[in-house]
Design a protein around this motif. Sequence first.
Motif, PDB file in Angstrom:
ATOM      1  N   LEU A  70      73.943  26.989  12.494  1.00 58.13           N
ATOM      2  CA  LEU A  70      74.027  28.561  12.453  1.00 58.13           C
ATOM      3  C   LEU A  70      72.900  29.037  13.248  1.00 58.13           C
ATOM      4  N   ALA A  71      73.317  29.974  14.141  1.00 58.55           N
ATOM      5  CA  ALA A  71      72.161  30.486  14.782  1.00 58.55           C
ATOM      6  C   ALA A  71      71.522  32.045  14.062  1.00 58.55           C
ATOM      7  N   VAL A  72      70.818  31.671  13.242  1.00 63.59           N
ATOM      8  CA  VAL A  72      70.185  32.824  12.544  1.00 63.59           C
ATOM      9  C   VAL A  72      69.329  33.847  13.374  1.00 63.59           C
ATOM     10  N   ARG A  73      69.347  35.165  13.151  1.00 66.44           N
ATOM     11  CA  ARG A  73      68.210  36.203  13.700  1.00 66.44           C
ATOM     12  C   ARG A  73      67.007  35.574  13.513  1.00 66.44           C
ATOM     13  N   PRO A  74      66.043  35.729  14.456  1.00 62.46           N
ATOM     14  CA  PRO A  74      64.872  35.180  14.436  1.00 62.46           C
ATOM     15  C   PRO A  74      63.989  35.720  13.051  1.00 62.46           C
ATOM     16  N   GLY A  75      63.514  34.981  12.364  1.00 58.23           N
ATOM     17  CA  GLY A  75      62.650  35.641  11.357  1.00 58.23           C
ATOM     18  C   GLY A  75      63.292  36.156   9.833  1.00 58.23           C
ATOM     19  N   CYS A  76      64.695  35.873  10.100  1.00 57.94           N
ATOM     20  CA  CYS A  76      65.436  36.499   8.943  1.00 57.94           C
ATOM     21  C   CYS A  76      66.127  35.730   7.937  1.00 57.94           C
ATOM     22  N   ASP A  77      65.741  34.313   7.862  1.00 57.03           N
ATOM     23  CA  ASP A  77      66.330  33.673   6.792  1.00 57.03           C
ATOM     24  C   ASP A  77      66.321  34.019   5.386  1.00 57.03           C
ATOM     25  N   ARG A  78      65.284  34.766   5.207  1.00 56.25           N
ATOM     26  CA  ARG A  78      65.162  35.256   3.837  1.00 56.25           C
ATOM     27  C   ARG A  78      66.387  36.141   2.911  1.00 56.25           C
ATOM     28  N   ALA A 134      69.364  33.582   2.673  1.00 66.09           N
ATOM     29  CA  ALA A 134      68.835  32.451   1.034  1.00 66.09           C
ATOM     30  C   ALA A 134      69.315  33.747   0.047  1.00 66.09           C
ATOM     31  N   ALA A 135      68.895  34.961   0.270  1.00 65.04           N
ATOM     32  CA  ALA A 135      68.979  36.056  -0.646  1.00 65.04           C
ATOM     33  C   ALA A 135      70.529  35.924  -1.199  1.00 65.04           C
ATOM     34  N   ALA A 136      71.304  36.390   0.124  1.00 61.51           N
ATOM     35  CA  ALA A 136      72.901  36.480  -0.251  1.00 61.51           C
ATOM     36  C   ALA A 136      73.228  35.213  -0.934  1.00 61.51           C
ATOM     37  N   ALA A 137      72.672  34.150  -0.460  1.00 60.03           N
ATOM     38  CA  ALA A 137      73.309  32.932  -1.362  1.00 60.03           C
ATOM     39  C   ALA A 137      72.698  32.842  -2.864  1.00 60.03           C
ATOM     40  N   CYS A 138      71.574  33.222  -3.115  1.00 61.75           N
ATOM     41  CA  CYS A 138      70.911  33.314  -4.432  1.00 61.75           C
ATOM     42  C   CYS A 138      71.859  34.252  -5.298  1.00 61.75           C
ATOM     43  N   LEU A 176      73.014  42.260   3.712  1.00 66.00           N
ATOM     44  CA  LEU A 176      72.061  41.032   3.838  1.00 66.00           C
ATOM     45  C   LEU A 176      72.650  40.094   5.063  1.00 66.00           C
ATOM     46  N   LEU A 177      73.833  39.893   5.164  1.00 66.31           N
ATOM     47  CA  LEU A 177      74.457  39.102   6.254  1.00 66.31           C
ATOM     48  C   LEU A 177      74.137  39.696   7.536  1.00 66.31           C
ATOM     49  N   ASP A 178      74.446  40.923   7.790  1.00 65.99           N
ATOM     50  CA  ASP A 178      74.043  41.667   8.720  1.00 65.99           C
ATOM     51  C   ASP A 178      72.527  41.647   9.215  1.00 65.99           C
ATOM     52  N   ALA A 179      71.796  41.636   8.252  1.00 69.63           N
ATOM     53  CA  ALA A 179      70.427  41.631   8.630  1.00 69.63           C
ATOM     54  C   ALA A 179      69.849  40.342   9.222  1.00 69.63           C
ATOM     55  N   CYS A 180      70.531  39.178   8.638  1.00 70.29           N
ATOM     56  CA  CYS A 180      70.097  37.803   9.428  1.00 70.29           C
ATOM     57  C   CYS A 180      71.317  37.538  10.594  1.00 70.29           C
ATOM     58  N   ASP A 181      72.523  38.146  10.760  1.00 70.36           N
ATOM     59  CA  ASP A 181      73.191  37.843  11.583  1.00 70.36           C
ATOM     60  C   ASP A 181      74.058  36.662  11.527  1.00 70.36           C
TER      61      ASP A 181
END
Length: 636
Positions: free
Chosen positions: A207-215, A218-222, A256-261
């Motif tokens: 998955l190509a996440v937006r740089p710096g945005c993994d939190r 992970a927050a959406a999954a939590c 949240l998903l939008d924030a990490c793309d």
Amino acid sequence: MSTTQTISACLLDCPDGCSFVVETDGENGLRIRGNPDHPFTRGFICAKTARFPERLAHPERITSPLLRQGEGFVPVSWGRALELAAGRIDALRATPERMAHVRGGALRGVLAQASRHLFGVLGATDTSGSPCDEAGIAASVLDFGALDQNAPEDLLHAARIVNWGRDVTRCSVHQLALLRQARARGARVLSIAPDGGGCAEFSDRVLAVRPGCDRFLAAAACKALLERGPAPEVRAAAAGLDAFQALLAGHDTAALLDACDVSPTDFAELLACYIAQGPTATLVGWGLQRYVHGGENVRFINALAALSGNVGRAGGGVYYGVSSGRNFVQWAARGAGPAPRSLPVHDLGRALLEADPPVEFLWIDGMNPVAQLPGSRTLARAMRRCGFVVVVEAFMTDTAEQADLILPCALMTEREDLAGSCVHGMVNYAAKVREPVGEARADFDFVAELGRRLRDPVRLPDAEECLRMALSGPSTPFGMAELRARGFMRARWPEVAFEGMRFAHPDGRFRLPGALHPEPGAPPEWPCALLTLAHRDRLNSQTAPDEAPGPPSVAVSPDNPCLRGLDTGREVFLATPAGRMAVTLRLDPGVHPQAIVARRGGWVRHGRSFNPLIAPRQCDLGGCTAFYSQRARLEN
Ligand SMILES: Nc1nc2c(c(=O)[nH]1)N[C@H]1C(S)=C(S)[C@@H](COP(=O)(O)OP(=O)(O)OC[C@H]3O[C@@H](n4cnc5c(=O)[nH]c(N)nc54)[C@H](O)[C@@H]3O)O[C@H]1N2
Ligand SMILES: Nc1nc2c(c(=O)[nH]1)N[C@H]1C(S)=C(S)[C@@H](COP(=O)(O)OP(=O)(O)OC[C@H]3O[C@@H](n4cnc5c(=O)[nH]c(N)nc54)[C@H](O)[C@@H]3O)O[C@H]1N2
Ligand code: SF4
Ligand SMILES: [Mo]
């Protein structure tokens, strides 16, 4: 010609901590192979170390002490060099804060701690923070109470492995081998990286996440996990669960998903890894913490692994790292008080320029900070303003060029030491295989001599005593005799960290992050994050001084907004608010459209270091350097 085989070990700043078989032929021939008996090295090493003999014998190796004379250097004897350094230290002995010691991770081992001891006892200024992995370490200590992980081989018990941005193809070839083996046994591997990493070759999905945005991911999954209700044993092991639930309730999953793309379909795939039966292991790379909110990125990933019940069990766990020094009692700290002040590493140049009282004697070892820290030019300028700068080096690096005195150090295979690893639990013996080239000497030897030469001497214990003290802790029930005979010994650590979800905080429970910070918006004129990632062919800046010139290459997605209006037929520049440099361009559909991927470690002198373009920024935790929060663009 007959060859001799000696067991030695890698002393480079690499997680894998390899054990070597070194073949010498009685002349200058030297061949380094992986030790087949070492359980983690398993008979192979990386390509860059297989070529290390070229570095040892490189014609541009510094082979005698060098003293500045005008714009150049002249060779001087060791006696003269140490007399000069001792004279400077003696003059500042009553004001030790005017001496500063800057030390990098490249000077590894137990005996290699000598300069830390000398300057600690003198009471010199030191540094705080790190360019490397401190944000994630601090996050792990906050969450679990200690930095610890399962034994690396326990990955083979995982049903699924989620790799959050660890580039094992370049940075840990032995973890790569374990991942391949785990897959062959049926484990599914999902990788998350804004550049694809080298992950495609060992992952079922990237998955190509937006740089710096993994939190945010992970927050959406939590959030989804908590909505399903955590298992009772997880609930019992979590401190502050209600507050965390309330924090997440304030965030909408779609946002949240939008924030990490990350798309809802990809999110479902990630979530499935943490919901399914059977253990899921979590790998956390060090790239995703080199951001302004990098510590928080790690904390939310830790939270996800713990809340899904995947920490403290075989086949699960979070692999961030362990301290490579954890098996050694720190002899160098003896007799050293707290430093009178610490200069922040992420902004070292400015800190030196503004130091009050000023730094009049600077000692740099195991580091090439001018090439490797943000604000390179400020640092070079600051060095020229310190009264006297000693750089311990084997090559005329960007940093050595700024020195008043260069002391030539022995390199690995030329000095004896012990080394640990930040992945495995073995203690390795690094035998001295041959004499250092020219007049180069092991750091321990000349630092001990410098201590003896001071007007009021600082006497280091002898080397054998330092090694003995280092092995006097509970995890190393063996001594130098066994290490010298066998080449490595296994230290005592449990296979599973935090077994049974018993964490290292006094109450035994894990902690959860208290805030979820938004990612700073991308200004339209600087649409990309500049990711300066590890280079396959060299360790950090340890490249030959005569490296082929020419602009370095950067990789971007074909959908990168900077390509609009860019004439790729003309010269292309990588630009940040700090300046610009010529680059060549490579298109890679695996890279996130808002990332520019460069490979770090080039030298300023060659026009190949990206650090002059990177502004000093600090991560939220550990004083780590937020290299990848640098915004950038491509232009003609
Ligand atoms: N060949 C080689 N090996 C090395 C080194 C080297 O220079 N060359 N350096 C050594 C050192 S000092 C270190 S610290 C380690 C570093 O080891 P790693 O942490 O594995 O490597 P890095 O390249 O620093 O960063 C790793 C990866 O971080 C990922 N990344 C960056 N930003 C993000 C993000 O926002 N989210 C996610 N999910 N991933 C992200 C990128 O995919 C990148 O490939 O390697 C060591 N080994
Ligand atoms: N832009 C950008 N810059 C980065 C990073 C990034 O992600 N982006 N990552 C950073 C990371 S993770 C790290 S760890 C740092 C690493 O950066 P540095 O700590 O500067 O490491 P090296 O570039 O390996 O330089 C170390 C120097 O030590 C010398 N050396 C080797 N062996 C010995 C020895 O036995 N004794 C002595 N005295 N010297 C020795 C080598 O010749 C080499 O020149 O760079 C950081 N710089
Ligand atoms: S650099 Fe890393 S992989 Fe290569 S030999 Fe050294 S420890 Fe092993
Ligand atoms: Mo590092």
